[in-house]
Design a protein around this motif. Structure first.
Motif, short mmCIF file in Angstrom:
data_model
loop_
_atom_site.label_atom_id
_atom_site.label_comp_id
_atom_site.label_asym_id
_atom_site.label_seq_id
_atom_site.Cartn_x
_atom_site.Cartn_y
_atom_site.Cartn_z
N LEU A 105 14.89 42.39 -62.40
CA LEU A 105 15.38 42.78 -61.08
C LEU A 105 15.66 44.29 -61.09
O LEU A 105 16.45 44.77 -61.91
CB LEU A 105 16.65 42.01 -60.72
CG LEU A 105 16.58 40.48 -60.80
CD1 LEU A 105 17.93 39.87 -60.45
CD2 LEU A 105 15.49 39.93 -59.90
N THR A 106 15.05 45.00 -60.17
CA THR A 106 15.24 46.46 -60.09
C THR A 106 15.58 46.83 -58.65
O THR A 106 14.81 46.49 -57.73
CB THR A 106 13.97 47.20 -60.53
OG1 THR A 106 13.57 46.76 -61.82
CG2 THR A 106 14.22 48.70 -60.57
N PRO A 132 13.48 41.86 -74.57
CA PRO A 132 12.02 42.03 -74.55
C PRO A 132 11.63 43.43 -74.08
O PRO A 132 12.39 44.11 -73.38
CB PRO A 132 11.57 40.95 -73.57
CG PRO A 132 12.76 40.68 -72.72
CD PRO A 132 13.96 40.87 -73.60
N ASP A 133 10.45 43.80 -74.46
CA ASP A 133 9.92 45.11 -74.05
C ASP A 133 9.53 45.05 -72.58
O ASP A 133 8.63 44.30 -72.20
CB ASP A 133 8.72 45.46 -74.92
CG ASP A 133 8.20 46.87 -74.63
OD1 ASP A 133 8.96 47.65 -74.01
OD2 ASP A 133 7.06 47.16 -75.00
N ILE A 134 10.23 45.82 -71.75
CA ILE A 134 10.01 45.78 -70.31
C ILE A 134 9.41 47.12 -69.87
O ILE A 134 10.04 48.18 -70.04
CB ILE A 134 11.32 45.50 -69.56
CG1 ILE A 134 11.91 44.17 -70.02
CG2 ILE A 134 11.09 45.51 -68.06
CD1 ILE A 134 13.28 43.90 -69.47
N PRO A 135 8.22 47.12 -69.31
CA PRO A 135 7.64 48.37 -68.80
C PRO A 135 8.51 48.97 -67.71
O PRO A 135 9.04 48.25 -66.83
CB PRO A 135 6.27 47.95 -68.28
CG PRO A 135 5.97 46.66 -68.97
CD PRO A 135 7.28 45.98 -69.16
N ALA A 136 8.69 50.26 -67.74
CA ALA A 136 9.50 50.95 -66.74
C ALA A 136 8.76 51.01 -65.42
O ALA A 136 7.52 51.09 -65.38
CB ALA A 136 9.85 52.35 -67.24
N PRO A 137 9.47 50.97 -64.31
CA PRO A 137 8.80 51.09 -63.01
C PRO A 137 8.31 52.52 -62.79
O PRO A 137 8.80 53.47 -63.43
CB PRO A 137 9.91 50.72 -62.02
CG PRO A 137 11.17 51.10 -62.71
CD PRO A 137 10.93 50.83 -64.17
N PRO A 138 7.36 52.71 -61.91
CA PRO A 138 6.89 54.07 -61.63
C PRO A 138 7.99 54.91 -60.99
O PRO A 138 8.86 54.42 -60.27
CB PRO A 138 5.71 53.84 -60.68
CG PRO A 138 5.97 52.52 -60.05
CD PRO A 138 6.66 51.69 -61.08
N VAL A 139 7.92 56.19 -61.30
CA VAL A 139 8.91 57.13 -60.78
C VAL A 139 8.41 57.70 -59.46
O VAL A 139 7.21 57.89 -59.26
CB VAL A 139 9.18 58.25 -61.81
CG1 VAL A 139 10.21 59.24 -61.27
CG2 VAL A 139 9.65 57.66 -63.12
#
Length: 328
Positions: A105-106, A132-139
């Motif tokens: 959730l972001t 877990p390894d969670i990809p970061a959302p785009p900036v």
């Protein structure tokens, strides 16, 4: 009265109370619970069918305020803004495709307003003992499509907590994340569509079937009807068996009493019959003795008459006369 005594036995009273409570629970709790779930599922399916048949619309058009409108659930909307990755939360203990999953959730700040919407970016598979390894959302500013979803209910004993440096929640509720991150948010969230900026594993739409809830509800209704009928049948069977046993006992007693009466009344008759027969036999025997005695007397008298002096003389005279007439 006999039926009433049977019904008022402690065992039948206890069974009747249990069955009555079970029937009441079936009609007022269990069946409505399943039928309610069936109604909710049908309503959800109708919303999904309607939403999937409508094209994506701007968020401000479908949900102009931060208040959730139930009729807008599952609608696909487009919104422009930026991800607040530093206020991200993880939803633990989820299940997707029958495998454990962690949903991400972001918060998403809507451009041109002060609205912040919680976005469910998708899922990743958990790692035992670690985050877990969670990809970061785009900036930066992004335009994303997602479906409006109602907030899930919150259990009082399942709130937010920090695990291995990550904020975790048990349910998808914007209020929980808002309180934990001190960020005001709309009271609904967006489930991100696949192939969107920042999307992770796709969360599939629910299957459009009603499930077994209707049949379960009908079964509970049937149980509520069958349970009292079953008790009534068993009670009737016992009453009928008791009546048969009582009738058989009465018949046996009557037969025994009749047999005793016959025995008591037949003894004097048998004795009287025996007495009469004995008297008759004695009379017949006496008559035979008298007859025998009379016959002996007569025979003796006849013998005396036939062989006396006069009889012999007369006999001799007769013979002499016959000899003289007809010859020697």
């Amino acid at each position: 009265m006999h039926v009433l005594r049977t019904i008022l036995r402690p065992g039948w009273i206890a069974l009747g109370l249990v069955v009555a409570a079970f029937a009441v629970a079936c009609f007022t709790l269990l069946a409505p619970w399943q039928l309610g779930k069936n109604s909710d599922t049908e309503r959800r399916n109708d919303l999904i069918r309607t939403a999937t048949s409508i094209e994506t619309a701007p968020l401000a058009e479908v949900a102009p305020s931060s208040t959730f409108v139930p009729s807008s659930e599952w609608r696909s909307v487009a919104v422009t803004g930026r991800y607040l990755a530093d206020r991200q939360a993880l939803v633990r203990l989820r299940n997707i495709d029958q495998r454990p999953a962690v949903e991400v959730l972001t918060p998403f700040a809507v451009s041109g307003s002060d609205r912040v919407i919680l976005v469910n970016r998708g899922f990743v598979r958990p790692v035992e003992g670690a985050v877990p390894d969670i990809p970061a959302p785009p900036v930066g500013e992004q335009t994303v499509d997602g479906r409006i979803r109602a907030a899930e209910s919150v259990s009082t004993d399942r709130g937010t907590r920090v695990e291995n440096g990550a904020l975790t929640v048990a349910t998808i509720n914007p209020g929980l994340v808002s309180a934990a991150t001190s960020t005001p948010m709309d009271d609904f969230y967006l489930q991100l569509s696949p192939d969107q900026p920042g999307s992770l594993g796709e969360i599939p739409l629910p299957q459009l079937d009603t499930g077994p809830y209707l049949s379960y509800g009908l079964q509970w209704l049937a149980f509520g009807v069958m349970a009292p009928l079953g008790v009534g049948y068993f009670l009737y069977s016992e009453i009928r068996a008791r009546r048969r046993a009582a009738a058989a006992a009465t018949e046996t007693s009557a037969t025994a009493a009749a047999g005793t009466a016959v025995d008591q009344t037949s003894d004097p008759v048998a004795a009287a019959t025996t007495t009469v027969e004995s008297r008759s036999q004695r009379r017949q025997h006496r008559r035979k003795e008298l007859r025998a005695a009379a016959g002996t007397t007569v025979t003796q008298q006849v013998g005396d008459i036939g062989h006396g002096p006069r009889a012999g003389d007369e006999s001799g005279d007769v013979r002499d006369k016959l000899t003289r007439r007809y010859g020697g």
